[in-house]
Scaffold this active site. Structure first.
Site, PDB file in Angstrom:
ATOM      1  N   TYR A  18       0.843  -1.193   0.000  1.00  0.00           N
ATOM      2  CA  TYR A  18       0.000   0.000   0.000  1.00  0.00           C
ATOM      3  C   TYR A  18       0.882   1.248   0.000  1.00  0.00           C
ATOM      4  O   TYR A  18       0.670   2.171  -0.784  1.00  0.00           O
ATOM      5  CB  TYR A  18      -0.923  -0.016   1.229  1.00  0.00           C
ATOM      6  CG  TYR A  18      -1.897   1.135   1.275  1.00  0.00           C
ATOM      7  CD1 TYR A  18      -3.151   1.033   0.687  1.00  0.00           C
ATOM      8  CD2 TYR A  18      -1.566   2.327   1.916  1.00  0.00           C
ATOM      9  CE1 TYR A  18      -4.060   2.088   0.735  1.00  0.00           C
ATOM     10  CE2 TYR A  18      -2.460   3.389   1.971  1.00  0.00           C
ATOM     11  CZ  TYR A  18      -3.696   3.259   1.372  1.00  0.00           C
ATOM     12  OH  TYR A  18      -4.583   4.314   1.413  1.00  0.00           O
ATOM     13  N   HIS A  22       1.363   4.083  -3.074  1.00  0.00           N
ATOM     14  CA  HIS A  22       1.093   5.505  -2.855  1.00  0.00           C
ATOM     15  C   HIS A  22       2.344   6.360  -3.034  1.00  0.00           C
ATOM     16  O   HIS A  22       2.250   7.503  -3.470  1.00  0.00           O
ATOM     17  CB  HIS A  22       0.438   5.730  -1.493  1.00  0.00           C
ATOM     18  CG  HIS A  22      -1.030   5.470  -1.520  1.00  0.00           C
ATOM     19  ND1 HIS A  22      -1.555   4.200  -1.508  1.00  0.00           N
ATOM     20  CD2 HIS A  22      -2.072   6.320  -1.603  1.00  0.00           C
ATOM     21  CE1 HIS A  22      -2.866   4.279  -1.572  1.00  0.00           C
ATOM     22  NE2 HIS A  22      -3.213   5.557  -1.638  1.00  0.00           N
TER      23      HIS A  22
END
Length: 104
Positions: A18, A22
């Site tokens: 994750y 990002h």
């Protein structure tokens, strides 16, 4: 300027992917957010609960949550669907939070 907060849920063991995704946010997604008034966007992580806490500063009456019909956003949701709780359309399950205190 609005300050908006919401929480989402990360699937267990997906923190690093994750974070990596990002850190490599697509330039077209970043531009879309900025063009729609999002001037700040932070996401924090609670290791105990796998809860993501998101905070945005937004000019106008919209937020990133209002871009659901945009194809770039839909593509991002599809890209992120394997690492977090999502709705049937792959949008993140997102729960708005009420601001109770703000110090300037």
């Amino acid at each position: 300027m609005q300050r908006l907060a919401f929480k989402m849920k990360l699937n267990k063991g997906q923190k690093e992917i994750y974070k990596k995704r990002h850190n490599e946010i697509w330039p077209e997604l970043k531009a879309l957010l900025k063009d729609n008034g999002v001037s700040e966007y932070s996401i924090f992580f609670d290791e105990e609960t796998n809860t993501l806490f998101a905070f945005q500063k937004v000019s106008g009456n919209n937020s990133s949550q209002d871009l659901a019909s945009n194809q770039i956003v839909k593509k991002w949701w599809d890209f992120m669907a394997d690492v977090m709780e999502v709705n049937p359309d792959n949008s993140p399950v997102s729960i708005p939070l009420q601001e109770l205190f703000y110090m300037e």
